[in-house]
Design a protein around this motif. Structure first.
Motif, PDB file in Angstrom:
ATOM      1  N   UNK A   3     -26.454   1.339  -1.824  1.00 15.11           N
ATOM      2  CA  UNK A   3     -25.611   1.443  -3.002  1.00 15.11           C
ATOM      3  C   UNK A   3     -26.486   1.371  -4.253  1.00 15.11           C
ATOM      4  N   UNK A   4     -26.226   2.277  -5.206  1.00 12.28           N
ATOM      5  CA  UNK A   4     -26.972   2.315  -6.465  1.00 12.28           C
ATOM      6  C   UNK A   4     -25.981   2.423  -7.629  1.00 12.28           C
ATOM      7  N   UNK A   5     -26.503   2.176  -8.815  1.00 14.00           N
ATOM      8  CA  UNK A   5     -25.660   2.374  -9.995  1.00 14.00           C
ATOM      9  C   UNK A   5     -25.514   3.854 -10.323  1.00 14.00           C
ATOM     10  N   UNK A   6     -26.621   4.593 -10.210  1.00  7.09           N
ATOM     11  CA  UNK A   6     -26.609   6.007 -10.590  1.00  7.09           C
ATOM     12  C   UNK A   6     -27.373   6.813  -9.545  1.00  7.09           C
ATOM     13  N   UNK A   7     -26.772   7.900  -9.093  1.00  8.98           N
ATOM     14  CA  UNK A   7     -27.455   8.856  -8.236  1.00  8.98           C
ATOM     15  C   UNK A   7     -27.726  10.113  -9.051  1.00  8.98           C
ATOM     16  N   UNK A   8     -28.919  10.660  -8.894  1.00 10.18           N
ATOM     17  CA  UNK A   8     -29.293  11.911  -9.553  1.00 10.18           C
ATOM     18  C   UNK A   8     -29.701  12.896  -8.469  1.00 10.18           C
ATOM     19  N   UNK A   9     -29.002  14.020  -8.403  1.00 18.64           N
ATOM     20  CA  UNK A   9     -29.297  15.043  -7.404  1.00 18.64           C
ATOM     21  C   UNK A   9     -30.126  16.131  -8.067  1.00 18.64           C
ATOM     22  N   UNK A  89     -28.974  17.779  -0.041  1.00 16.88           N
ATOM     23  CA  UNK A  89     -27.601  17.302  -0.241  1.00 16.88           C
ATOM     24  C   UNK A  89     -26.619  18.396   0.178  1.00 16.88           C
ATOM     25  N   UNK A  90     -25.743  18.053   1.112  1.00 17.58           N
ATOM     26  CA  UNK A  90     -24.766  19.030   1.592  1.00 17.58           C
ATOM     27  C   UNK A  90     -23.336  18.680   1.208  1.00 17.58           C
ATOM     28  N   UNK A  91     -23.108  17.441   0.788  1.00 17.38           N
ATOM     29  CA  UNK A  91     -21.758  17.050   0.391  1.00 17.38           C
ATOM     30  C   UNK A  91     -21.820  15.809  -0.475  1.00 17.38           C
ATOM     31  N   UNK A  92     -21.016  15.794  -1.533  1.00 19.18           N
ATOM     32  CA  UNK A  92     -20.777  14.586  -2.313  1.00 19.18           C
ATOM     33  C   UNK A  92     -19.277  14.358  -2.318  1.00 19.18           C
ATOM     34  N   UNK A  93     -18.869  13.240  -1.784  1.00 17.33           N
ATOM     35  CA  UNK A  93     -17.447  12.926  -1.715  1.00 17.33           C
ATOM     36  C   UNK A  93     -16.986  12.248  -3.000  1.00 17.33           C
ATOM     37  N   UNK A  94     -15.698  12.351  -3.324  1.00 18.43           N
ATOM     38  CA  UNK A  94     -15.175  11.591  -4.458  1.00 18.43           C
ATOM     39  C   UNK A  94     -15.505  10.113  -4.306  1.00 18.43           C
ATOM     40  N   UNK A  96     -18.500   9.341  -5.118  1.00 19.01           N
ATOM     41  CA  UNK A  96     -19.946   9.555  -5.151  1.00 19.01           C
ATOM     42  C   UNK A  96     -20.666   8.965  -3.950  1.00 19.01           C
ATOM     43  N   UNK A  97     -20.177   9.321  -2.761  1.00 15.32           N
ATOM     44  CA  UNK A  97     -20.936   9.137  -1.533  1.00 15.32           C
ATOM     45  C   UNK A  97     -21.719  10.422  -1.312  1.00 15.32           C
ATOM     46  N   UNK A  98     -23.042  10.330  -1.399  1.00 18.43           N
ATOM     47  CA  UNK A  98     -23.919  11.503  -1.354  1.00 18.43           C
ATOM     48  C   UNK A  98     -24.493  11.630   0.050  1.00 18.43           C
ATOM     49  N   UNK A  99     -24.169  12.736   0.731  1.00 19.14           N
ATOM     50  CA  UNK A  99     -24.655  12.986   2.082  1.00 19.14           C
ATOM     51  C   UNK A  99     -25.796  14.008   2.011  1.00 19.14           C
ATOM     52  N   UNK A 100     -26.932  13.694   2.642  1.00 20.60           N
ATOM     53  CA  UNK A 100     -28.102  14.578   2.577  1.00 20.60           C
ATOM     54  C   UNK A 100     -28.751  14.709   3.942  1.00 20.60           C
ATOM     55  N   UNK A 110     -28.254  11.230   6.027  1.00 14.15           N
ATOM     56  CA  UNK A 110     -28.066   9.867   5.545  1.00 14.15           C
ATOM     57  C   UNK A 110     -27.184   9.889   4.308  1.00 14.15           C
ATOM     58  N   UNK A 111     -26.620   8.752   3.998  1.00 16.96           N
ATOM     59  CA  UNK A 111     -25.664   8.661   2.894  1.00 16.96           C
ATOM     60  C   UNK A 111     -26.067   7.544   1.953  1.00 16.96           C
ATOM     61  N   UNK A 112     -26.036   7.843   0.666  1.00 19.30           N
ATOM     62  CA  UNK A 112     -26.173   6.810  -0.355  1.00 19.30           C
ATOM     63  C   UNK A 112     -24.936   6.886  -1.244  1.00 19.30           C
ATOM     64  N   UNK A 113     -24.556   5.792  -1.811  1.00 24.21           N
ATOM     65  CA  UNK A 113     -23.402   5.765  -2.710  1.00 24.21           C
ATOM     66  C   UNK A 113     -23.830   5.257  -4.070  1.00 24.21           C
TER      67      UNK A 113
END
Length: 458
Positions: A3-9, A89-94, A96-100, A110-113
């Protein structure tokens, strides 16, 4: 699941600037990119195992990169920025769960949020089809540049650079400097179009100096730049042997070569923004406000995804987005950044000029050279004749119907490469493809991700 505060793709100029600016304010950031190193296409790094002694010779903005690189290294050491390389990155869910997908194999995910997200997904090249464009030896201008920067590899010994757009100049200059015999740079644009926008050019003297520098470099290598020339055919049996270009008077000229680096401008990567429901502009870019904020709360976008404009503009937009994200995450309004805002305004105006001046030829012009045997969709091997038949015989009137009738755009690239060509030959507008995922994903990864999301054993 970290879990992070901000994800940058995206770790190109816009993504790095956003991550650095947010980290400067104390925000804990995760930065994801599909490449092994940060930098994006503009600052694409030479593979470490090649031990390049003077990599700076491949870049015209190396000092700027050194400053970004050093700041990124400092924030990574402090723990404020976590950089995840080789993450597709193939999907970002509402939420901000980022799947890569991980690594070149892309068989695991793997997933980061994060509490907030900045999309700096960049752009990709548009290539309008012509007979022979699928021959080995024909590649995009950006592809030739990537081979040179990342692998120190020349795509061939005698090259032609063609199409339209500002990318052609640095590509031709880079190939010439690396030892290739560049037989010519052929741009379909009319340089007189720039004269109509003299004020925007005057406000951006550094762009004029940059262009003049590339032109001088090419002149020293004996490379002529010819405007109003259009690539119409590539020749060869097993691989590229020659190309034909059309002159302004309609006559044609054949040039012997083993490499063609071709590009007709850039298009923005907007797939992730679309899957999250963010609004797009009329020209297909991600719509943002003065803070680079989309119409989705806590979702920002910066760089080429919001409009093709180059590295300096991307840096300014990334800085604005990072500053806004840091403030909004803390529940405050972002302090003004007048310098970045002025740069954005000035360079956005310049980008609009270049987009107009470097507009690709009208479909009625370039499709006249595309015979029925020309393959438009490589993945599904769909020819121009099949697309024309779908329109004339089967009644297709839009790109989606053409796709359903011919399978054009159903392959690996999902229409990113063939979309402009299919739309042009079909005579219908190119509309953004609505896909559930930003890139192809193995079924096993998809099944495992769904199981984890639903909380059941995988």
């Amino acid at each position: 699941m970290a879990q992070y505060e901000l994800a940058v793709v995206g770790a190109g100029p816009a993504g790095i600037a956003a991550a650095l600016t947010a980290a400067d304010a104390g925000v804990r950031v995760v930065l994801l990119d599909s490449a092994p190193e940060a930098g994006g296409q503009f600052y694409r790094q030479t593979a470490r195992q090649l031990h390049a002694r003077r990599p700076q010779r491949l870049y015209h903005a190396w000092p700027a990169w050194e400053r970004l690189r050093d700041r990124l290294a400092a924030h990574r050491s402090s723990g404020l920025i976590t950089f995840l390389a080789d993450r597709h990155v193939w999907l970002v869910e509402p939420g901000f769960a980022v799947h890569a997908l991980i690594g070149p194999e892309q068989q695991r995910s793997e997933t980061v949020t994060a509490d907030a997200l900045v999309l700096a997904t960049g752009g990709y090249e548009r290539v309008l089809p012509f007979p022979g464009w699928t021959l080995p030896g024909v590649l995009t201008a950006g592809g030739a540049q990537a081979m040179l920067k990342a692998g120190l590899v020349l795509p061939g010994r005698r090259a032609v650079v063609a199409g339209t757009g500002p990318l052609l100049l640095p590509v031709a200059a880079g190939l010439a400097a690396a030892g290739a015999d560049v037989a010519g740079l052929y741009d379909s644009a009319d340089p007189r179009a720039f004269a109509k926008h003299a004020s925007a050019l005057i406000r951006n003297p550094e762009k004029l100096v940059e262009g003049a520098g590339y032109a001088a470099h090419l002149a020293r290598h004996g490379v002529r730049i010819r405007f109003r020339h259009t690539i119409v055919r590539a020749h060869g049996s097993e691989r590229l042997e020659a190309v034909t270009v059309a002159r302004p008077d309609g006559s044609q000229h054949r040039i012997e070569c083993d490499t063609l680096a071709v590009s007709h401008g850039m298009l923005p990567h907007v797939e992730i923004a679309q899957t999250l429901g963010a609004a797009l502009t009329d020209v297909g870019t991600v719509a943002v406000d003065d803070e680079q904020l989309t119409d989705i709360p806590r979702l920002w976008a910066a760089g080429e995804a919001t409009g093709i404009g180059g590295a300096t503009l991307s840096l300014a937009e990334g800085e604005i987005a990072g500053r806004s994200a840091a403030a909004r995450l803390r529940g405050t309004s972002p302090p003004p950044n007048l310098k970045a805002q002025r740069t954005r305004r000035r360079l956005r105006a310049f980008a609009e000029v270049t987009e107009t001046a470097y507009a690709p030829p009208p479909a009625s012009v370039w499709t006249a050279h595309v015979d029925d045997e020309t393959v438009l969709c490589r993945c599904e091997e769909v020819t121009a004749g099949s697309v024309r038949e779908a329109v004339s015989e089967l009644g297709a009137t839009d790109l989606r119907t053409v796709k359903l009738l011919t399978r054009a755009g159903m392959g690996w690239c999902q229409g990113r490469i063939c979309g402009p060509g299919v739309a042009g030959v079909a005579g219908c507008p190119q509309t953004p493809a609505h896909t559930p995922f930003a890139r192809p994903v193995p079924l096993g990864v998809l099944a495992e991700t769904i199981s984890i999301t639903e909380g059941t054993p995988s």
